[in-house]
Design an enzyme around this catalytic site. Structure first.
Site, PDB file in Angstrom:
ATOM      1  N   ASP A 283      -8.980   2.204   1.544  1.00 57.15           N
ATOM      2  CA  ASP A 283      -7.940   1.294   1.077  1.00 57.15           C
ATOM      3  C   ASP A 283      -6.602   2.031   1.191  1.00 57.15           C
ATOM      4  O   ASP A 283      -6.553   3.240   1.442  1.00 57.15           O
ATOM      5  CB  ASP A 283      -8.213   0.791  -0.347  1.00 57.15           C
ATOM      6  CG  ASP A 283      -7.472  -0.532  -0.616  1.00 57.15           C
ATOM      7  OD1 ASP A 283      -6.512  -0.846   0.129  1.00 57.15           O
ATOM      8  OD2 ASP A 283      -7.830  -1.254  -1.558  1.00 57.15           O
TER       9      ASP A 283
HETATM   10  C1  BGC Z   1      -5.603  -3.796  -1.101  1.00 61.48           C
HETATM   11  C2  BGC Z   1      -6.503  -4.185   0.032  1.00 61.48           C
HETATM   12  C3  BGC Z   1      -5.681  -4.627   1.214  1.00 61.48           C
HETATM   13  C4  BGC Z   1      -4.706  -3.530   1.578  1.00 61.48           C
HETATM   14  C5  BGC Z   1      -3.861  -3.866   2.766  1.00 61.48           C
HETATM   15  C6  BGC Z   1      -4.520  -2.843  -0.675  1.00 61.48           C
HETATM   16  O1  BGC Z   1      -3.607  -2.627  -1.692  1.00 61.48           O
HETATM   17  O2  BGC Z   1      -6.371  -3.237  -2.148  1.00 61.48           O
HETATM   18  O3  BGC Z   1      -7.379  -5.186  -0.360  1.00 61.48           O
HETATM   19  O4  BGC Z   1      -6.508  -4.964   2.277  1.00 61.48           O
HETATM   20  O5  BGC Z   1      -3.864  -3.284   0.483  1.00 61.48           O
HETATM   21  O6  BGC Z   1      -2.957  -4.869   2.507  1.00 61.48           O
END
Ligand code: BGC
Length: 759
Positions: A283
């Site tokens: 993530d």
């Molecule tokens: C989130 C993810 C997301 C990523 C990209 C993160 O903060 O937890 O679910 O895919 O950002 O936007």
């Protein structure tokens, strides 16, 4: 060559291509392939400028542009404009010796241009085939603009509605969650990587993210083995079995070890036990943050630990830890074979997608695909099928039915009724507000010239106490209406309701109050919404309450005082049209709750699948100040008709562990209207080598039945449904026991039969 005629390569051919590329790559070039950057073309922050939302991304365009030029980027995220995608792709290809293109990833959560209902709503349809169709449309639009990979589905089980990300998943149940997860993977990927008009699916966040302490997003998670294996992991397992090409790791500590550096979770469970052979992405900034967890001493160690746990790609906001991999390898913290394995998986995905042969996107075709009317029709149908009718006293709905009141005037009340942005819900970025149909628009269009439709917001929008990080996007937070006179507006709404035959009141949460970083300490209707509802109801005009939400809200007052309540969620681009179809009975609601609806926040977590222990007779009175039963049970939802269940039969009543049986039940539409019902099958194990929940969902089918029509439905209960992970013996078991089976329209179903299992 066009993407559509891409030849399917054999495994050996792919491996050969990957091998040839890697033979000539330096360690630094390999690390570059494993690095993914956000791309926001934002200027650097000026000296002394305030740190607003999105400050972390200031200057990103320049940093990433330079990294592309140096060949240090394997993937980019957050670009949705096909022209910009082509431009950046060219820069990437020209920036490295091997001409390797980047993968474009994006949060395609519930549509790209055509916005579908939010994922929790799609789950509420209890219709995996429909969910698959929705995500296939999303995939087609994404692929058309040049996106190769969706960071979706989010398959995290959510049992605490204070956690805002409950809106992105399928709710509390592992069985429903697994079915919806697999359907979404199929929708995004089709036949697999390289299928035309499809994208790589990236189920997330592995694993346990939904169980954040106190419902506080990003906070630590402590899950028992039993909860992990029986509740939180099954949707991931289903997504892997459905062929997901990617998995995203989670931000938080799982039982004391960061998920993103968790060798047991990633290497042993995911790759070892489950045989996942796609690639893993962290993530955002989660590798970098292994330092924050107090897990890694510095960025070099953070990168090494993530790599050695099996994280193939780092999603970085800036300053990637994976840029330090060459150093980490030199220092003996990580080894070259592990690096090579990651690079191999990333390059395999690029080759399988056909990206090396066709890295660019057809900008004209993108325009056509994005405007396809069939996509809007699919979104409208999805919104119709997602709505859940919670209450309908006296048959107030549908409005145009003989049992309802005569309607020649409708008061539409509440700021959410007329908010395009909120109708779409969170986690969308490429939408077209102009084509978004609000509830007010939908009712006006459908009501026709003979019905007078008036509108009054009644109150101003409620605001978050602390802003959302997504408020960096223009229009994300509700605008403060200018010159709004609170007393006069409330009076106007009340007068309008009084003068109308029916009042349709739209209440809920503004979309920036739900989603990531949108945890709440209360479930009350934000702002003055309850006051508005009470004032409108006090006029005596019958009220239809439409709830716009992604989590259960405290509806105790409404559930006792408002005759009709329809949960419309955040219904998307065609939301208002779908809602009007439902209100006027052109179609009927048939969705069911994918979570237990608590009365108040103090009850959470509240789930139907709990075990029983001391004093079960007092189960509903565990608190002295409030019932401990839900307001609405899991699986609950009404329709414009009624359904009877009968003849629950088992094709055998004894089996040996490992065998299967077939359960059948007859469902009859006992009302006067054609309607949909979701027949549900639950089991309960009477005794065994560990305690089991009072009910567990093990089958469901959504059926459409004409008035008076009966259908006999069959469900199979086999080893997959009857086994569970047993914390006493630390293994999967099927006990010798008696199993009760229940069939009906929600998790309180009473029709029952039983069978025994012997060794
Ligand atoms: C989130 C993810 C997301 C990523 C990209 C993160 O903060 O937890 O679910 O895919 O950002 O936007």
């Amino acid at each position: 060559m066009s993407v559509h005629s891409m030849p399917v390569l054999t495994e050996a051919e792919v491996a050969e291509r990957v091998g040839a590329l890697m033979a000539d790559m330096t360690t630094a070039e390999k690390a570059g392939q494993l690095t993914q950057y956000f791309y926001f073309d934002l200027p650097p922050r000026e000296e002394g400028a305030p740190e607003g939302p999105g400050a972390a991304f200031a200057g990103q365009g320049i940093t990433v542009g330079e990294a592309l030029g140096r060949g240090e980027v394997g993937s980019l995220l957050f670009v949705t404009d096909p022209a910009q995608i082509n431009r950046l792709q060219r820069r990437a290809i020209e920036g490295n010796r091997h001409g390797l293109p980047v993968l474009f990833g994006f949060d395609v959560i519930h549509g790209l241009r055509t916005i579908f209902p939010v994922p929790i709503a799609l789950a509420a349809s209890w219709d995996p085939a429909g969910v698959e169709r929705s995500q296939a449309v999303a995939a087609r639009e994404a692929r058309a603009v040049g996106i190769h990979w969706a960071f979706a589905p989010m398959v995290d089980i959510a049992r605490d509605p204070r956690w805002g990300r409950i809106v992105e998943g399928a709710g509390e149940d592992p069985y429903l969650g697994a079915a919806v997860a697999a359907a979404q993977v199929r929708g995004f990927q089709g036949e697999g990587l390289g299928a035309p008009g499809r994208v790589i699916a990236g189920p997330k966040h592995f694993a346990g993210y939904g169980a954040a302490l106190g419902g506080r997003d990003y906070d630590e998670v402590n899950l028992s083995d039993s909860e992990l294996w029986n509740v939180y992991l099954p949707p991931f397992k289903a997504a892997v079995d459905a062929g997901a090409g990617n998995i995203m790791t989670a931000y938080m500590d799982l039982n004391g070890v960061p998920a993103t550096g968790n060798h047991w979770l990633l290497a042993e469970v995911l790759r070892g036990t489950w045989g996942f052979d796609g690639f893993l992405v962290s993530d955002a900034q989660a590798v970098h943050n292994l330092r924050t967890h107090g897990f890694a001493a510095d960025l070099t160690e953070a990168g090494a630990r993530a790599l050695m746990a099996g994280v193939d790609m780092e999603m970085a906001v800036g300053d990637p830890a994976y840029a330090h991999l060459p150093e980490a390898i030199k220092a003996g913290l990580a080894d070259e074979e592990a690096l090579d394995a990651c690079v191999r998986r990333v390059l395999t995905a690029k080759i399988r997608l056909g990206l090396l042969d066709q890295p660019y996107v057809d900008e004209d075709e993108a325009i056509q695909v994005l405007s396809d009317p069939a996509h809007r029709a699919a979104a409208r149908e999805a919104a119709q099928r997602s709505a859940v009718l919670l209450r309908n006293e006296g048959g107030l709905l549908p409005l145009a039915s003989p049992r309802s009141i005569a309607v020649s005037s409708i008061a539409v009340v509440g700021p959410l009724a007329d908010s395009r942005r909120d109708t779409l819900g969170p986690w969308v970025f490429d939408f077209d507000l102009d084509e978004t149909v609000t509830v007010l628009d939908g009712i006006r269009d459908r009501a026709g010239p003979d019905v007078e439709v008036g509108y009054a917001p009644g109150i101003r929008p409620a605001l978050r106490v602390f802003p959302s990080m997504f408020d960096m996007f223009a229009g994300n937070a509700p605008a403060e209406p200018e010159g709004f006179d609170d007393a006069a507006e409330l009076a106007r709404a009340v007068d309008l309701a009084r003068a109308s035959d029916v009042a349709v009141v739209v209440l809920g949460e503004w979309q920036n109050m739900i989603g990531e970083a949108a945890s709440r300490s209360s479930l009350e209707l934000p702002g003055r919404q309850l006051e508005l509802l009470q004032a409108v109801a006090a006029t005596g005009t019958p009220v239809v309450l439409l709830v716009m939400n992604g989590r259960p809200l405290d509806l105790r007052w409404a559930a006792a005082n408002v005759p009709a309540i329809l949960d419309i969620w955040y219904p998307g681009t065609q939301g208002g049209a779908a809602v009007a179809d439902l209100l006027f009975g052109d179609v009927g609601p048939g969705g069911k709750l994918p979570f237990t609806w608590p009365r108040t926040v103090g009850q959470v977590p509240l789930v139907y699948g709990h075990t029983v222990s001391h004093e079960p007779a007092n189960q509903g009175r565990r608190y002295w100040d409030e019932e401990s039963t839900p307001l609405y049970p899991f699986g609950y939802g009404l329709s414009y008709s009624r359904f009877d269940y009968a003849d629950l039969t088992l094709d055998r009543d004894r089996l040996r562990a490992g065998q299967a049986l077939t359960v059948s039940v007859t469902v009859t539409n006992a009302g006067e209207r054609a309607a949909d019902e979701v027949a549900q099958l639950y089991i309960h194990q009477r005794h065994g080598t560990a305690s089991r929940p009072v009910r567990e969902l093990k089958g469901f089918q959504r059926v459409s039945l004409a008035p008076g029509e009966s259908r006999t439905l069959e469900f199979r209960l086999g080893p997959d449904e009857l086994r569970y992970w047993n914390a006493a013996v630390r293994d999967w078991v099927i006990d010798a026991t008696t199993i009760d089976v229940f069939a009906g329209g929600d998790s309180t179903a009473e029709l029952t039969a039983s069978f025994t299992i012997s060794r």
